[in-house]
Design a protein around this motif. Structure first.
Motif, PDB file in Angstrom:
ATOM      1  N   LEU A 110      -2.040   7.860  17.642  1.00 17.44           N
ATOM      2  CA  LEU A 110      -2.636   6.539  17.734  1.00 17.44           C
ATOM      3  C   LEU A 110      -1.854   5.544  16.886  1.00 17.44           C
ATOM      4  CD1 LEU A 110      -6.409   7.510  17.596  1.00 17.44           C
ATOM      5  CD2 LEU A 110      -4.900   7.299  19.573  1.00 17.44           C
ATOM      6  N   ALA A 111      -1.954   4.285  17.248  1.00 22.61           N
ATOM      7  CA  ALA A 111      -1.278   3.219  16.533  1.00 22.61           C
ATOM      8  C   ALA A 111      -2.281   2.108  16.251  1.00 22.61           C
ATOM      9  CB  ALA A 111      -0.112   2.684  17.360  1.00 22.61           C
ATOM     10  N   HIS A 112      -1.974   1.326  15.240  1.00 16.82           N
ATOM     11  CA  HIS A 112      -2.798   0.167  14.888  1.00 16.82           C
ATOM     12  C   HIS A 112      -1.949  -0.732  13.996  1.00 16.82           C
ATOM     13  CE1 HIS A 112      -6.356  -2.007  13.243  1.00 16.82           C
ATOM     14  NE2 HIS A 112      -6.768  -1.823  14.478  1.00 16.82           N
ATOM     15  N   CYS A 113      -2.185  -1.992  14.027  1.00 20.67           N
ATOM     16  CA  CYS A 113      -1.430  -2.962  13.215  1.00 20.67           C
ATOM     17  C   CYS A 113       0.077  -2.813  13.437  1.00 20.67           C
ATOM     18  CB  CYS A 113      -1.769  -2.823  11.733  1.00 20.67           C
ATOM     19  SG  CYS A 113      -3.464  -3.283  11.305  1.00 20.67           S
ATOM     20  N   ARG A 114       0.467  -2.591  14.683  1.00 23.24           N
ATOM     21  CA  ARG A 114       1.870  -2.481  15.096  1.00 23.24           C
ATOM     22  C   ARG A 114       2.631  -1.377  14.389  1.00 23.24           C
ATOM     23  NH1 ARG A 114       5.570  -6.816  15.499  1.00 23.24           N
ATOM     24  NH2 ARG A 114       6.287  -5.542  17.198  1.00 23.24           N
ATOM     25  N   ASP A 115       1.936  -0.272  14.074  1.00 22.90           N
ATOM     26  CA  ASP A 115       2.581   0.884  13.453  1.00 22.90           C
ATOM     27  C   ASP A 115       1.833   2.133  13.899  1.00 22.90           C
ATOM     28  OD1 ASP A 115       4.283   2.415  11.883  1.00 22.90           O
ATOM     29  OD2 ASP A 115       3.550   1.622   9.968  1.00 22.90           O
ATOM     30  N   VAL A 116       2.493   3.246  13.797  1.00 19.57           N
ATOM     31  CA  VAL A 116       1.871   4.531  14.089  1.00 19.57           C
ATOM     32  C   VAL A 116       0.883   4.834  12.963  1.00 19.57           C
ATOM     33  CG1 VAL A 116       2.323   6.997  14.386  1.00 19.57           C
ATOM     34  CG2 VAL A 116       3.946   5.310  15.277  1.00 19.57           C
ATOM     35  N   CYS A 117      -0.256   5.382  13.308  1.00 14.70           N
ATOM     36  CA  CYS A 117      -1.243   5.787  12.302  1.00 14.70           C
ATOM     37  C   CYS A 117      -0.875   7.158  11.761  1.00 14.70           C
ATOM     38  CB  CYS A 117      -2.639   5.866  12.922  1.00 14.70           C
ATOM     39  SG  CYS A 117      -3.305   4.270  13.416  1.00 14.70           S
ATOM     40  N   ARG A 118      -1.377   7.448  10.578  1.00 18.74           N
ATOM     41  CA  ARG A 118      -1.123   8.780  10.033  1.00 18.74           C
ATOM     42  C   ARG A 118      -2.201   9.742  10.499  1.00 18.74           C
ATOM     43  NH1 ARG A 118      -1.894   7.949   3.577  1.00 18.74           N
ATOM     44  NH2 ARG A 118      -3.958   7.027   3.679  1.00 18.74           N
ATOM     45  N   PHE A 119      -1.768  10.952  10.811  1.00 21.40           N
ATOM     46  CA  PHE A 119      -2.647  12.007  11.288  1.00 21.40           C
ATOM     47  C   PHE A 119      -3.259  12.713  10.090  1.00 21.40           C
ATOM     48  CE2 PHE A 119      -3.098  16.553  12.565  1.00 21.40           C
ATOM     49  CZ  PHE A 119      -4.126  16.375  13.474  1.00 21.40           C
ATOM     50  N   LEU A 120      -4.596  12.810  10.084  1.00 18.95           N
ATOM     51  CA  LEU A 120      -5.301  13.444   8.976  1.00 18.95           C
ATOM     52  C   LEU A 120      -5.884  14.798   9.336  1.00 18.95           C
ATOM     53  CD1 LEU A 120      -7.115  10.310   7.498  1.00 18.95           C
ATOM     54  CD2 LEU A 120      -4.899  11.294   6.852  1.00 18.95           C
ATOM     55  N   GLY A 121      -5.828  15.177  10.610  1.00 20.70           N
ATOM     56  CA  GLY A 121      -6.307  16.496  11.011  1.00 20.70           C
ATOM     57  C   GLY A 121      -7.544  16.439  11.882  1.00 20.70           C
ATOM     58  N   ASP A 122      -8.089  17.612  12.128  1.00 15.15           N
ATOM     59  CA  ASP A 122      -9.323  17.717  12.910  1.00 15.15           C
ATOM     60  C   ASP A 122     -10.450  17.063  12.132  1.00 15.15           C
ATOM     61  OD1 ASP A 122      -7.751  19.238  14.565  1.00 15.15           O
ATOM     62  OD2 ASP A 122      -8.900  21.079  14.329  1.00 15.15           O
ATOM     63  N   ALA A 123     -11.262  16.313  12.827  1.00 13.85           N
ATOM     64  CA  ALA A 123     -12.387  15.632  12.184  1.00 13.85           C
ATOM     65  C   ALA A 123     -13.465  16.636  11.786  1.00 13.85           C
ATOM     66  CB  ALA A 123     -12.983  14.595  13.128  1.00 13.85           C
ATOM     67  N   THR A 124     -14.132  16.333  10.709  1.00 10.87           N
ATOM     68  CA  THR A 124     -15.309  17.109  10.338  1.00 10.87           C
ATOM     69  C   THR A 124     -16.489  16.565  11.134  1.00 10.87           C
ATOM     70  OG1 THR A 124     -15.977  15.618   8.547  1.00 10.87           O
ATOM     71  CG2 THR A 124     -14.435  17.419   7.984  1.00 10.87           C
ATOM     72  N   LEU A 125     -17.534  17.344  11.205  1.00 10.71           N
ATOM     73  CA  LEU A 125     -18.755  16.895  11.887  1.00 10.71           C
ATOM     74  C   LEU A 125     -19.286  15.627  11.215  1.00 10.71           C
ATOM     75  CD1 LEU A 125     -20.641  17.546  14.190  1.00 10.71           C
ATOM     76  CD2 LEU A 125     -21.906  19.059  12.658  1.00 10.71           C
ATOM     77  N   GLU A 126     -19.225  15.577   9.913  1.00 10.04           N
ATOM     78  CA  GLU A 126     -19.699  14.409   9.171  1.00 10.04           C
ATOM     79  C   GLU A 126     -18.881  13.163   9.509  1.00 10.04           C
ATOM     80  OE1 GLU A 126     -19.884  12.954   4.555  1.00 10.04           O
ATOM     81  OE2 GLU A 126     -20.420  15.043   4.975  1.00 10.04           O
ATOM     82  N   GLN A 127     -17.556  13.299   9.614  1.00 11.67           N
ATOM     83  CA  GLN A 127     -16.708  12.151   9.964  1.00 11.67           C
ATOM     84  C   GLN A 127     -17.080  11.585  11.331  1.00 11.67           C
ATOM     85  OE1 GLN A 127     -12.942  14.225   9.414  1.00 11.67           O
ATOM     86  NE2 GLN A 127     -12.323  12.663   7.925  1.00 11.67           N
ATOM     87  N   VAL A 128     -17.345  12.465  12.283  1.00  9.38           N
ATOM     88  CA  VAL A 128     -17.692  12.009  13.626  1.00  9.38           C
ATOM     89  C   VAL A 128     -19.067  11.355  13.623  1.00  9.38           C
ATOM     90  CG1 VAL A 128     -18.151  12.763  15.994  1.00  9.38           C
ATOM     91  CG2 VAL A 128     -16.185  13.676  14.752  1.00  9.38           C
TER      92      VAL A 128
END
Length: 180
Positions: free
Chosen positions: A107-125
């Protein structure tokens, strides 16, 4: 070499924690050194040779592996925004990729590639911000009802994957959602 000297990846800051790089005593097929870690995934390439567990993160970080083998590690083709070519090159040639069901999407945002943080936790979702949900809906031409349905069915390690990305500039958390 200790983890204190581990290469810095702008778009994948902790590939060990995400499970894409792991401990190994194997010597890298590029630098011929056993540095204690190898890339656990295969690379993106036109041939059939499997490069998983053969390349050290240092040879990914400095671009030697991509250059020597004519391969890429992270798919830059699915980046949806107007991102500079230099960022796309860093992503594809000097960043460890990740594994998802239908193929990674960065994914990208603000005209740059976003950093990958891994699989989401249930809490994050479950605690995704309104801005994160709106970004996902806009990117997927979907509504919040679909987000809610996917989120309610989500269990880490299950048939639906939520992959977490963070904008390097504004901090927006975004999700790539994929299913088996």
């Amino acid at each position: 070499m200790s983890i204190n000297h581990f290469p810095n990846f702008r778009y994948h800051p902790d590939p060990v924690a995400t499970g894409n790089v792991g401990p190994s005593t194997t010597a890298c097929s590029i630098c011929q050194q056993a540095r204690g870690y190898v890339y656990l995934r295969d690379a993106i390439h036109p041939g059939r040779e499997d490069y998983s567990e053969q390349i050290c993160p240092w040879c990914i970080a400095d671009g030697r592996a991509a250059s020597a083998l004519n391969i890429a590690f992270a798919c830059s083709l699915d980046v949806d925004q107007d991102v500079p070519e230099t960022a796309l090159e860093e992503l594809s040639q000097r960043t460890p990729g990740y594994v998802s069901f239908q193929g990674e999407k960065w994914l990208a945002h603000c005209r740059d590639v976003c950093r990958f943080l891994g699989d989401a936790t249930l809490e994050q979702v479950r605690q995704a911000s309104a801005a994160s949900i709106a970004a996902w809906c806009a990117a997927n031409d979907a509504d919040e009802a679909l987000w809610s349905e996917l989120a309610s069915d989500y269990a880490p390690g299950g048939d639906i994957g939520f992959y977490t990305f963070e904008c390097l500039h504004c901090g927006l958390i975004q999700f790539h959602v994929d299913a088996a």
